[in-house]
Design an enzyme around this catalytic site. Sequence first.
Site, PDB file in Angstrom:
ATOM      1  N   CYS A  48      -1.055   3.873  -6.305  1.00 24.22           N
ATOM      2  CA  CYS A  48      -1.926   3.204  -5.329  1.00 24.22           C
ATOM      3  C   CYS A  48      -2.085   1.785  -5.839  1.00 24.22           C
ATOM      4  CB  CYS A  48      -3.280   3.895  -5.265  1.00 24.22           C
ATOM      5  SG  CYS A  48      -4.521   2.953  -4.336  1.00 24.22           S
ATOM      6  N   CYS A  84       0.866  -1.182   0.000  1.00 21.29           N
ATOM      7  CA  CYS A  84       0.000   0.000   0.000  1.00 21.29           C
ATOM      8  C   CYS A  84       0.901   1.230   0.000  1.00 21.29           C
ATOM      9  CB  CYS A  84      -0.857  -0.045   1.265  1.00 21.29           C
ATOM     10  SG  CYS A  84      -1.824   1.437   1.560  1.00 21.29           S
TER      11      CYS A  84
HETATM   12  N1  DGL Z   1      -4.065   0.521  -1.751  1.00 21.03           N
HETATM   13  C1  DGL Z   1      -3.689   1.662  -1.038  1.00 21.03           C
HETATM   14  C2  DGL Z   1      -2.495   2.407  -1.646  1.00 21.03           C
HETATM   15  O1  DGL Z   1      -1.716   1.820  -2.346  1.00 21.03           O
HETATM   16  C3  DGL Z   1      -4.663   2.611  -0.438  1.00 21.03           C
HETATM   17  C4  DGL Z   1      -6.119   2.588  -0.644  1.00 21.03           C
HETATM   18  C5  DGL Z   1      -6.857   3.371   0.412  1.00 21.03           C
HETATM   19  O2  DGL Z   1      -6.979   4.592   0.328  1.00 21.03           O
HETATM   20  O3  DGL Z   1      -7.290   2.717   1.361  1.00 21.03           O
HETATM   21  O4  DGL Z   1      -2.295   3.551  -1.398  1.00 21.03           O
END
Ligand code: DGL
Length: 264
Positions: free
Chosen positions: A181, A69
Amino acid sequence: MRIGFIDSGVGGLSILAAVKAKVPAHYIYVMDNRYLPYGEKTEAFIQARLAQLSALLIEKGAELIVIACNTATTQAVAALRQQFDIPFVGTVPAIKPAAAKFCQSGFTVLATPATCRSAYLQGLINEFAQDCSVKTAGSSELVRLAERKVWYQQDVSADVANELNSLGLLQPPPAAVVLGCTHFPFLTAELAACLPNTVFLDTADAIARRVQALTLAGTEEEGATESYDHLYISSGKLDEQQLVRVNDLGFDQYQHWSKPATTY
Ligand code: DGL
């Protein structure tokens, strides 16, 4: 070897697929869906929550944790490395490769609101892309759309197009978009339909190579014949359709972990 993964939702599965293809191991995936989207949380919240989730993974035997993430990495990976003894592999937007190829034309970093305003991202831009034209666009809506698509196979193409339009990404179309993301690679087809001449960059392969380098000795010791099991943990309850999907995604075990966050 046991390798832990953390994301707020399904995004980290885009990284897990690349890592799994290179590194045979037992995987434990923690999805903190109770607090999705992370992109709208404070740095203090994310740091405290990631420490809780890391402790959970270590308790379950993880010897390495992939913060799958960008939001959690930009807000918390430095603190986690200080708090825990095991290695953490973070996920950050591919600014360096984007700058190497698209500095002249410029590029856009598409990420969550928290990643866009993070000092970490600004640091990467200052270090690798200081002389390039770099724009940022923050969206939590795309995170929600990726969730809908992955869990329920919904057609989200019109919603993705609307969101890109409201972010001002369609006119003029950028030469390159950094998918900052981990949810966004799941929307590559929808994004490419709106931006057919744009190049999209993500970091899944780079993370897989990093995990491979860190685990090489371990995997050689275990040998190729061992069969691996994979555990999926979610902080929010899953419905029937999601439970079936977890199984389809290659996890043979599922646990609901309901401990609430300690910091808000
Ligand atoms: N998958 C996450 C990222 O790479 C974040 C998604 C969210 O905002 O929860 O930033």
